[in-house]
Scaffold this motif. Structure first.
Motif, PDB file in Angstrom:
ATOM      1  N   TYR A 267       0.880  -1.168   0.000  1.00  0.00           N
ATOM      2  CA  TYR A 267       0.000   0.000   0.000  1.00  0.00           C
ATOM      3  C   TYR A 267       0.916   1.216   0.000  1.00  0.00           C
ATOM      4  O   TYR A 267       1.966   1.212   0.664  1.00  0.00           O
ATOM      5  N   SER A 268       0.558   2.252  -0.745  1.00  0.00           N
ATOM      6  CA  SER A 268       1.376   3.459  -0.776  1.00  0.00           C
ATOM      7  C   SER A 268       0.488   4.632  -1.164  1.00  0.00           C
ATOM      8  O   SER A 268      -0.079   4.645  -2.255  1.00  0.00           O
ATOM      9  N   ARG A 269       0.351   5.602  -0.265  1.00  0.00           N
ATOM     10  CA  ARG A 269      -0.529   6.729  -0.577  1.00  0.00           C
ATOM     11  C   ARG A 269       0.227   7.823  -1.324  1.00  0.00           C
ATOM     12  O   ARG A 269      -0.288   8.420  -2.241  1.00  0.00           O
ATOM     13  N   THR A 270       1.479   8.063  -0.908  1.00  0.00           N
ATOM     14  CA  THR A 270       2.225   9.163  -1.532  1.00  0.00           C
ATOM     15  C   THR A 270       3.453   8.679  -2.314  1.00  0.00           C
ATOM     16  O   THR A 270       4.296   9.495  -2.702  1.00  0.00           O
ATOM     17  N   GLY A 271       3.565   7.370  -2.508  1.00  0.00           N
ATOM     18  CA  GLY A 271       4.530   6.843  -3.467  1.00  0.00           C
ATOM     19  C   GLY A 271       5.885   6.398  -2.923  1.00  0.00           C
ATOM     20  O   GLY A 271       6.672   5.814  -3.660  1.00  0.00           O
ATOM     21  N   LYS A 272       6.161   6.661  -1.629  1.00  0.00           N
ATOM     22  CA  LYS A 272       7.494   6.296  -1.126  1.00  0.00           C
ATOM     23  C   LYS A 272       7.651   4.793  -0.965  1.00  0.00           C
ATOM     24  O   LYS A 272       8.677   4.213  -1.370  1.00  0.00           O
ATOM     25  N   THR A 273       6.662   4.166  -0.385  1.00  0.00           N
ATOM     26  CA  THR A 273       6.749   2.710  -0.179  1.00  0.00           C
ATOM     27  C   THR A 273       6.768   2.002  -1.538  1.00  0.00           C
ATOM     28  O   THR A 273       7.462   0.994  -1.721  1.00  0.00           O
ATOM     29  N   LYS A 274       6.052   2.582  -2.487  1.00  0.00           N
ATOM     30  CA  LYS A 274       6.024   2.009  -3.848  1.00  0.00           C
ATOM     31  C   LYS A 274       7.424   2.053  -4.477  1.00  0.00           C
ATOM     32  O   LYS A 274       7.809   1.125  -5.186  1.00  0.00           O
TER      33      LYS A 274
ATOM     34  N   PRO B 171       3.275   1.732   4.455  1.00  0.00           N
ATOM     35  CA  PRO B 171       3.840   2.844   5.223  1.00  0.00           C
ATOM     36  C   PRO B 171       3.492   2.669   6.698  1.00  0.00           C
ATOM     37  O   PRO B 171       2.536   1.961   7.033  1.00  0.00           O
ATOM     38  N   VAL B 172       4.275   3.291   7.552  1.00  0.00           N
ATOM     39  CA  VAL B 172       3.942   3.289   8.988  1.00  0.00           C
ATOM     40  C   VAL B 172       2.819   4.290   9.213  1.00  0.00           C
ATOM     41  O   VAL B 172       2.941   5.463   8.846  1.00  0.00           O
ATOM     42  N   TYR B 173       1.741   3.816   9.776  1.00  0.00           N
ATOM     43  CA  TYR B 173       0.663   4.704  10.207  1.00  0.00           C
ATOM     44  C   TYR B 173       0.481   4.496  11.711  1.00  0.00           C
ATOM     45  O   TYR B 173       0.088   3.417  12.152  1.00  0.00           O
ATOM     46  N   PHE B 174       0.803   5.496  12.468  1.00  0.00           N
ATOM     47  CA  PHE B 174       0.684   5.433  13.924  1.00  0.00           C
ATOM     48  C   PHE B 174       1.361   4.190  14.497  1.00  0.00           C
ATOM     49  O   PHE B 174       0.794   3.474  15.328  1.00  0.00           O
TER      50      PHE B 174
ATOM     51  N   THR C 143       8.031   2.233   4.960  1.00  0.00           N
ATOM     52  CA  THR C 143       8.643   3.558   5.020  1.00  0.00           C
ATOM     53  C   THR C 143       7.899   4.361   6.081  1.00  0.00           C
ATOM     54  O   THR C 143       6.721   4.124   6.347  1.00  0.00           O
TER      55      THR C 143
ATOM     56  N   GLY D 162       7.751   8.479   8.143  1.00  0.00           N
ATOM     57  CA  GLY D 162       8.099   9.890   8.055  1.00  0.00           C
ATOM     58  C   GLY D 162       9.308  10.217   8.901  1.00  0.00           C
ATOM     59  O   GLY D 162      10.182  10.992   8.505  1.00  0.00           O
ATOM     60  N   ASP D 163       9.387   9.590  10.060  1.00  0.00           N
ATOM     61  CA  ASP D 163      10.414   9.939  11.043  1.00  0.00           C
ATOM     62  C   ASP D 163      11.367   8.787  11.291  1.00  0.00           C
ATOM     63  O   ASP D 163      11.004   7.623  11.167  1.00  0.00           O
TER      64      ASP D 163
ATOM     65  N   GLY E 198      10.041   6.505  13.821  1.00  0.00           N
ATOM     66  CA  GLY E 198       8.597   6.577  13.577  1.00  0.00           C
ATOM     67  C   GLY E 198       7.792   5.303  13.730  1.00  0.00           C
ATOM     68  O   GLY E 198       6.592   5.307  13.483  1.00  0.00           O
TER      69      GLY E 198
HETATM   70  C1  LIG Z   1      -2.350   8.522   8.788  1.00  0.00           C
HETATM   71  C2  LIG Z   1      -0.848   8.610   8.793  1.00  0.00           C
HETATM   72  C3  LIG Z   1      -0.150   8.162   9.904  1.00  0.00           C
HETATM   73  C4  LIG Z   1       1.242   8.198   9.919  1.00  0.00           C
HETATM   74  N1  LIG Z   1       1.905   7.737  11.023  1.00  0.00           N
HETATM   75  C5  LIG Z   1       3.253   7.778  11.061  1.00  0.00           C
HETATM   76  C6  LIG Z   1       3.964   7.288  12.197  1.00  0.00           C
HETATM   77  O1  LIG Z   1       3.406   6.791  13.170  1.00  0.00           O
HETATM   78  N2  LIG Z   1       5.320   7.365  12.180  1.00  0.00           N
HETATM   79  C7  LIG Z   1       6.004   7.921  11.128  1.00  0.00           C
HETATM   80  O2  LIG Z   1       7.230   7.967  11.174  1.00  0.00           O
HETATM   81  N3  LIG Z   1       5.361   8.342  10.012  1.00  0.00           N
HETATM   82  C8  LIG Z   1       4.002   8.286   9.954  1.00  0.00           C
HETATM   83  N4  LIG Z   1       3.335   8.732   8.839  1.00  0.00           N
HETATM   84  C9  LIG Z   1       4.133   9.116   7.650  1.00  0.00           C
HETATM   85  C10 LIG Z   1       4.240   7.974   6.646  1.00  0.00           C
HETATM   86  O3  LIG Z   1       4.568   6.745   7.270  1.00  0.00           O
HETATM   87  C11 LIG Z   1       5.345   8.249   5.634  1.00  0.00           C
HETATM   88  O4  LIG Z   1       5.168   9.495   5.016  1.00  0.00           O
HETATM   89  C12 LIG Z   1       5.408   7.148   4.601  1.00  0.00           C
HETATM   90  O5  LIG Z   1       6.680   7.142   4.004  1.00  0.00           O
HETATM   91  C13 LIG Z   1       4.350   7.327   3.509  1.00  0.00           C
HETATM   92  O6  LIG Z   1       4.444   6.264   2.614  1.00  0.00           O
HETATM   93  P1  LIG Z   1       3.808   6.323   1.155  1.00  0.00           P
HETATM   94  O7  LIG Z   1       4.472   7.464   0.436  1.00  0.00           O
HETATM   95  O8  LIG Z   1       4.124   5.021   0.545  1.00  0.00           O
HETATM   96  O9  LIG Z   1       2.325   6.546   1.305  1.00  0.00           O
HETATM   97  C14 LIG Z   1       1.953   8.712   8.805  1.00  0.00           C
HETATM   98  C15 LIG Z   1       1.237   9.184   7.685  1.00  0.00           C
HETATM   99  C16 LIG Z   1      -0.146   9.126   7.683  1.00  0.00           C
HETATM  100  C17 LIG Z   1      -0.897   9.616   6.462  1.00  0.00           C
END
Ligand SMILES: Cc1cc2nc3c(=O)[nH]c(=O)nc-3n(C[C@H](O)[C@H](O)[C@H](O)COP(=O)(O)O)c2cc1C
Length: 173
Positions: free
Chosen positions: A9-16, A58-61, A92, A94-95, A98
């Motif tokens: 799954y990838s919303r903004t393309g990084k994991t992809k 991606p990591v979500y929470f 992937t 954000g932090d 994370g």
């Molecule tokens: C709903 C939501 C929750 C997130 N929770 C975290 C988190 O707990 N820790 C973190 O480091 N990044 C968190 N992020 C950031 C994403 O994990 C990060 O931007 C990731 O690389 C996005 O991947 P994608 O581009 O494949 O969608 C969160 C982003 C969203 C939208």
């Protein structure tokens, strides 16, 4: 001939981006048939067709995205059919701190429940690449992905694919 599915799954393309790198690395292994499929094209029943399954979210929470969890929950309908397959996970975040390990472990946990053979991401997983900073439990990256992250993805894909190939070879004997 062995086969590997890579999807995430990838919303903004990084994991992809990592999925694509993993796929490229896996395809370097001779005789490996690799499908890197878009998340919306994959159902749990597709998993049954592959020898290796490499999954990312991606990591979500601190965990995986709910969309990804839904796919994992759907694997209950193929329970028993994933036993003995090779599995690996990537993420992937954000932090830097994370929650990458907790997210990866929740993917790995589902794989173990299915009786899959999980491949981690060792510190040095390729010849001459002593600086590989593996994700331990799977491949992980954070922030903006750089060339090193992509290289780690390629290495991880190749590493997992080598194990899938070895296991497929043993099965055919
Ligand atoms: C709903 C939501 C929750 C997130 N929770 C975290 C988190 O707990 N820790 C973190 O480091 N990044 C968190 N992020 C950031 C994403 O994990 C990060 O931007 C990731 O690389 C996005 O991947 P994608 O581009 O494949 O969608 C969160 C982003 C969203 C939208």
């Amino acid at each position: 001939m062995a086969s590997i599915l890579v999807t995430c799954y990838s919303r903004t393309g990084k994991t992809k981006l990592l999925a694509e790198a993993i796929g490229r690395g896996a395809a370097e292994v001779a005789g490996m048939n690799v499908d890197v499929l878009a998340f919306n094209r994959v159902t749990a029943s597709d998993f049954v067709r592959y020898d290796g399954i490499i999954l990312g979210s991606p990591v979500y929470f601190g965990g995986v995205a709910s969309e990804f969890k839904e796919l994992i929950d759907d694997t209950t309908f193929v329970r028993g059919k994933l036993c003995g397959k090779v599995g690996a996970a990537f993420t992937t975040a954000g932090d830097r701190t994370g929650g990458k390990e907790t997210a990866i472990l929740s993917i790995v946990q589902a794989m173990l429940i299915h009786g899959m053979i999980v491949v981690g991401d060792p510190i040095a997983n390729s010849e001459g690449n002593e600086e590989h900073s593996g994700g331990h439990y799977g491949l992980a990256a954070d922030g903006q992905l750089n060339e090193t992250d992509i290289e780690h993805g390629v290495n991880f894909g190749r590493y997992v694919a080598k194990i899938v190939a070895r296991m497929a070879e043993e099965k055919s004997v």
